[in-house]
Design an enzyme around this catalytic site. Structure first.
Site, PDB file in Angstrom:
ATOM      1  N   LYS A  53       0.878  -1.247  -0.064  1.00 46.26           N
ATOM      2  CA  LYS A  53       0.031  -0.013  -0.113  1.00 46.26           C
ATOM      3  C   LYS A  53       0.802   1.323   0.160  1.00 46.26           C
ATOM      4  CE  LYS A  53      -3.554  -2.626   2.213  1.00 46.26           C
ATOM      5  NZ  LYS A  53      -4.499  -3.001   3.461  1.00 46.26           N
ATOM      6  N   GLN A  97      -4.705  -1.628   9.511  1.00 47.19           N
ATOM      7  CA  GLN A  97      -4.511  -2.976   8.946  1.00 47.19           C
ATOM      8  C   GLN A  97      -5.210  -3.982  10.208  1.00 47.19           C
ATOM      9  OE1 GLN A  97      -3.284  -3.539   5.663  1.00 47.19           O
ATOM     10  NE2 GLN A  97      -3.905  -5.534   6.180  1.00 47.19           N
ATOM     11  N   ASP A 120     -11.441   2.199   3.743  1.00 40.52           N
ATOM     12  CA  ASP A 120     -11.639   0.658   3.834  1.00 40.52           C
ATOM     13  C   ASP A 120     -13.147   0.430   3.755  1.00 40.52           C
ATOM     14  OD1 ASP A 120      -9.693  -1.004   3.519  1.00 40.52           O
ATOM     15  OD2 ASP A 120      -9.179  -1.238   5.818  1.00 40.52           O
TER      16      ASP A 120
END
Ligand code: NAD
Length: 288
Positions: A53, A97, A120
């Protein structure tokens, strides 16, 4: 005849090229999209994902910051960091994460993120908006799958889509997106009896389980579109949830692992961040 490959890597590169151009234009106007990624602990797969990422942000010209926190980070200090990032005007997207170490409550942490920065799409506010058919940041993997199908002009409306896996990250939001595009959707999971009886009726079959080669040739209808989300690390290398070599003999289209859904997930994270940066200029949560 062997199935055509849905080349996620190629489609993701195209998305990144257009994002790069857009970022150049935005920077000229004084706006640099910023993504903050928070990694707690030492999970090896998570470390790889965070690195990917970070690299992708660099490629398209985003300002990215990665916060690598020790395994024993307290919930209080993690929540404090999220609050600081919520208040930081240079940060448009915040990604924590997952999975988090066992002592941390992922739900609490996700709910602490400002929904406008929730790139997200996991915050209940955004989950609800998606379910209600309202504009919201869409979870990256499902959004990537839809983008891939559309990039190959694969019709969705009126077709039977079978999604194997019902996680909040992939299966459930993907079912919503397919439904919103007028597919007839069946969601299967670990307690589904006779999985084959469902998968064999799928025009579009998506496997998001995490079991190597769970989907075998006999489970797939001739001419189906097969999307393999699974990432399973075996001694012989990375494999998906689909027995690729055998299933490609019956399917019309199939995604490879690696090089299928994975690159699209990252591309959609970038797109979600850019959209959050644009929405952030006007203030308020996304879609308003
Ligand atoms: P998860 O573990 O949260 O969910 C797995 C789902 O599979 C559950 O809903 C469970 O009910 C179902 N399941 C388990 N065993 C089953 C069986 N035998 N038959 C039918 N259903 C069964 O997983 P997740 O986060 O949704 O991820 C699924 C897979 O996708 C993993 O391999 C993960 O690494 C991968 N993944 C890939 C990407 C990507 O970008 N390519 C993104 C997210 C997840």
């Amino acid at each position: 005849m062997a199935a055509k490959i849905l080349d996620g890597k190629k489609v993701a590169e195209e998305i990144k090229t257009s994002l790069k151009e857009e970022v150049t234009r935005l920077k000229a106007r004084g706006l640099t999209p910023g993504l903050a990624v928070v990694l707690v602990g030492e999970d090896p797969a998570s470390k790889v994902y965070v690195k990917q990422k970070e690299k992708a942000c660099e490629e398209v010209g985003f300002a990215s910051q990665v916060y690598r926190l020790p395994e024993d980070t307290s919930e209080e200090s993690l929540l404090q960091l999220i609050n600081e990032l919520n208040d930081d005007r240079a940060v448009h997207g915040i990604l924590v994460q997952l999975p988090l170490p066992g002592h941390l409550d992922a739900n609490q942490v996700i709910q602490a993120i400002n929904p406008a920065k929730d790139v997200d799409g996991f915050h209940p506010f955004n989950v609800g908006r998606l379910a209600a058919g309202l504009a919201a940041p869409v979870p990256c993997t499902p959004r990537g799958i839809i983008h891939l199908l559309e990039a190959y002009n694969i019709p969705i409306a009126g077709r039977h889509a079978v999604v194997v896996g019902r996680s909040n990250i992939v299966g459930k939001p993907l079912a919503q997106l397919l439904l919103a595009r007028d597919a007839t959707v069946t969601v299967c999971h670990s307690k589904t009896g006779n999985l084959t009886s469902f998968t064999r009726t799928a025009d579009i079959l998506v496997a998001a389980v995490g079991r190597p080669r769970l989907i075998t040739r006999d489970m797939v209808k001739l001419g189906a579109v097969v999307v393999d989300v699974g990432i399973n690390r075996l001694p012989e290398g990375m494999v998906g949830d689909v027995d690729f070599e055998a299933v490609r003999e019956v399917a019309d289209y199939i995604t490879p692992v690696p090089g299928g859904v994975g690159p699209l997930t990252i591309a959609m994270l970038l797109r979600n961040t850019l959209e959050a940066a644009l929405a952030g200029q006007g203030g308020g949560p996304p879609g308003e």
